[in-house]
Design a protein around this motif. Sequence first.
Motif, short mmCIF file in Angstrom:
data_model
loop_
_atom_site.label_atom_id
_atom_site.label_comp_id
_atom_site.label_asym_id
_atom_site.label_seq_id
_atom_site.Cartn_x
_atom_site.Cartn_y
_atom_site.Cartn_z
N GLN A 49 0.74 -1.29 0.09
CA GLN A 49 0.01 0.16 -0.04
C GLN A 49 0.92 1.17 0.03
N LEU A 50 0.26 2.39 -0.68
CA LEU A 50 0.73 3.52 -0.38
C LEU A 50 0.15 4.56 0.27
N VAL A 51 0.60 5.37 1.02
CA VAL A 51 -0.01 6.18 1.98
C VAL A 51 0.77 7.46 2.10
N GLU A 52 -0.13 8.48 1.65
CA GLU A 52 0.30 10.08 1.24
C GLU A 52 0.30 10.76 2.65
N CYS A 72 4.96 10.05 0.50
CA CYS A 72 4.15 9.04 0.16
C CYS A 72 5.16 7.76 0.46
N ALA A 73 4.56 6.84 1.39
CA ALA A 73 5.42 5.76 1.97
C ALA A 73 4.82 4.50 1.31
N ALA A 96 15.78 3.76 0.83
CA ALA A 96 15.72 3.10 2.10
C ALA A 96 14.52 2.98 2.92
N LYS A 97 13.67 4.12 2.67
CA LYS A 97 12.41 4.36 3.20
C LYS A 97 11.41 3.84 2.41
N ASN A 98 11.59 3.46 1.16
CA ASN A 98 10.53 3.29 0.18
C ASN A 98 9.48 4.39 0.24
N THR A 99 10.08 5.81 0.42
CA THR A 99 9.32 6.60 0.25
C THR A 99 9.55 7.96 -0.87
N VAL A 100 8.44 8.62 -1.36
CA VAL A 100 8.64 9.80 -2.26
C VAL A 100 8.16 10.98 -1.68
#
Length: 121
Positions: free
Chosen positions: A3-6, A22-23, A74-78
């Motif tokens: 899942q992606l959470v903004e 967005c993680a 490393a955090k899979n975050t944009v």
Amino acid sequence: QVQLVESGGGLVQAGGSLRLSCAASGTIFSINDMRWYRQAPGKQRELVAAISSAGSTNYADSVKGRFTISRDNAKNTVYLQMNNLKPEDTAVYYCNADIRSIMDSYHNDYWGQGTQVTVSS
């Protein structure tokens, strides 16, 4: 499951700044391109910015010089840093990513739930 959470949306005055995050979480094996889209009322969803796994970026002409996309692998975050915001930037912003889970042999397209950005004049 993936899942992606903004997060990070809100109300800001014209000329102000916001930073969206967005993680991606879950059983992730790898992530290719990550993107931000937006959709204003009555308009089609449009691509705002994209970043590859190697860090190459591209932007819509309307946001060049004002928005910056970045990622922390490393955090899979944009992230989307939005500066000098304009009323026409008002929209729901969606995160999108090509993600391969540990249970798949290919990348799938995932979307976040969206976060509202409202810019007042």
